[in-house]
Design an enzyme around this catalytic site. Structure first.
Site, PDB file in Angstrom:
ATOM      1  N   GLU A   1      -7.036  -1.870   7.951  1.00 40.23           N
ATOM      2  CA  GLU A   1      -8.214  -2.392   7.241  1.00 40.23           C
ATOM      3  C   GLU A   1      -8.369  -3.903   7.369  1.00 40.23           C
ATOM      4  O   GLU A   1      -9.414  -4.451   7.027  1.00 40.23           O
ATOM      5  CB  GLU A   1      -8.117  -2.030   5.747  1.00 40.23           C
TER       6      GLU A   1
ATOM      7  N   HIS B   1       2.553   4.525   0.953  1.00 47.00           N
ATOM      8  CA  HIS B   1       2.825   5.165   2.248  1.00 47.00           C
ATOM      9  C   HIS B   1       3.540   6.488   2.025  1.00 47.00           C
ATOM     10  O   HIS B   1       4.573   6.770   2.639  1.00 47.00           O
ATOM     11  CB  HIS B   1       3.668   4.239   3.134  1.00 47.00           C
TER      12      HIS B   1
ATOM     13  N   HIS C   1      -1.305   7.421   9.145  1.00 49.19           N
ATOM     14  CA  HIS C   1      -0.865   6.633   7.992  1.00 49.19           C
ATOM     15  C   HIS C   1       0.320   7.329   7.337  1.00 49.19           C
ATOM     16  O   HIS C   1       0.187   8.468   6.894  1.00 49.19           O
ATOM     17  CB  HIS C   1      -2.004   6.466   6.993  1.00 49.19           C
TER      18      HIS C   1
ATOM     19  N   GLU D   1       4.587   5.485  11.910  1.00 47.59           N
ATOM     20  CA  GLU D   1       5.176   4.524  10.966  1.00 47.59           C
ATOM     21  C   GLU D   1       6.544   5.006  10.488  1.00 47.59           C
ATOM     22  O   GLU D   1       7.467   4.192  10.309  1.00 47.59           O
ATOM     23  CB  GLU D   1       4.236   4.305   9.775  1.00 47.59           C
TER      24      GLU D   1
ATOM     25  N   HIS E   1      -1.931  -3.542   9.482  1.00 49.74           N
ATOM     26  CA  HIS E   1      -2.707  -2.772   8.489  1.00 49.74           C
ATOM     27  C   HIS E   1      -4.138  -2.656   9.008  1.00 49.74           C
ATOM     28  O   HIS E   1      -4.842  -3.668   9.154  1.00 49.74           O
ATOM     29  CB  HIS E   1      -2.644  -3.492   7.137  1.00 49.74           C
TER      30      HIS E   1
ATOM     31  N   ASP F   1       3.628  -1.711   6.095  1.00 48.08           N
ATOM     32  CA  ASP F   1       2.800  -2.366   7.121  1.00 48.08           C
ATOM     33  C   ASP F   1       3.312  -3.767   7.469  1.00 48.08           C
ATOM     34  O   ASP F   1       3.360  -4.151   8.644  1.00 48.08           O
ATOM     35  CB  ASP F   1       1.335  -2.453   6.667  1.00 48.08           C
TER      36      ASP F   1
ATOM     37  N   GLU G   1       0.845  -1.201   0.000  1.00 48.76           N
ATOM     38  CA  GLU G   1       0.000   0.000   0.000  1.00 48.76           C
ATOM     39  C   GLU G   1       0.880   1.251   0.000  1.00 48.76           C
ATOM     40  O   GLU G   1       1.877   1.313   0.727  1.00 48.76           O
ATOM     41  CB  GLU G   1      -0.845  -0.042   1.291  1.00 48.76           C
TER      42      GLU G   1
HETATM   43 ZN    ZN Z   1       0.811   1.674   7.227  1.00 42.13          ZN
HETATM   44 MN    MN Z   2      -2.029   0.206   6.024  1.00 42.71          MN
END
Ligand code: ZN
Ligand code: MN
Length: 257
Positions: free
Chosen positions: A121, A35, A174, A179, A119, A44, A33
């Site tokens: 989701e 970032h 995010h 992170e 992650h 992630d 994904e």
């Molecule tokens: Zn992430």
């Molecule tokens: Mn994520």
């Protein structure tokens, strides 16, 4: 014998570890994904695996290979599906992967499995996969499964230190300070500090629209600023998370029968 990585063991070494020590098996789950411009697509899964390895080293556990594709990125917590590089699976696919993993670890005779999610989701589909996997394993199984999001192990005191201006919440974090700092701690060569964008925090309405409104999401893909990230903040967060996950593993499972 000192490795925590399951995929570096032969099947016989793995089998004797399971039969002699009953080590907890940690299964990291991530996503591929966007970032932002400054972090890699695999952030992630890299972070959930790093945290899992640190925790495993503290409890004599083993880390299984990461499930590296996550459920579809949502605008309010991952930026959404419209970014090039974001590569997601349908809910049924993720559920099936987790279900199969749970059933297989049960077949190996594992008694303690820890699903380490990185992650946002993924959460409900991991729960469903675990539930179906345990149902497949049957009522006689010795396997218990712990499921966690690693960021839930960060204490308010540490978050106050890391966010002197106030914590924006995990969903907006995010590709932001948490992170980015943890990546600076674990994988500094993969972070491009010079490319951190200047976007303010994303401002979403209290509803969702489908097809998603891509113009709600900052073009960089970052939902709140990553400025103020540091390897030292990452070290504090990572250490706290590893220590507290290790404690959860020591305390959360039923005593051996
Ligand atoms: Zn992430
Ligand atoms: Mn994520």
């Amino acid at each position: 014998m000192s490795t925590v990585w399951m995929n570096q063991l032969s099947w016989l070494d793995y089998q004797s570890r399971i039969q002699q020590d009953q080590p907890p098996i940690l299964l990291p789950v991530g996503a591929l994904e966007q970032h932002g411009p400054h972090l890699p697509l695999g952030t992630d899964g890299l972070l959930s695996a790093s945290v899992a390895a640190d925790a495993a080293a503290r409890v004599g556990g083993l880390v299984a290979p990461t499930l590296s594709y996550g459920y579809k990125s949502q605008p309010k917590c991952g930026g959404g599906q419209h970014f090039c590089g974001t590569t997601s699976v349908d809910a049924a696919t993720l559920i099936g992967s987790v279900r199969d993993a749970v059933r297989e670890f049960a077949r190996h005779g594992v008694t303690k499995l820890v699903v380490v999610n990185g992650h946002y989701e993924n959460q409900w589909f991991l729960i469903e996969g675990i539930d179906l996997g345990l149902r497949d394993a049957g009522p006689g199984t010795q396997l218990e499964v712990m499921r966690l999001e690693y960021w839930d192990f960060m204490t308010p005191d540490t978050l106050a230190d890391v966010f002197p201006q106030g914590f924006p919440g995990f969903a907006l974090e995010h590709a932001a300070v948490l992170e980015t700092s943890m990546m600076l701690h674990y994988h500094p060569s993969l972070v491009r500090l010079d490319l951190i964008p200047d976007d303010g925090p994303a401002d979403f309405p209290p509803y969702d629209m489908y097809p998603t409104r891509t113009d709600w999401v900052p073009a960089s893909g970052v939902l709140s600023s990553a400025k103020g990230s540091s390897a030292e903040k990452g070290r504090l967060l990572a250490q706290e998370v590893a220590v507290r996950i290790a404690q959860a593993i020591e305390n959360g499972f039923s005593p051996a029968k």
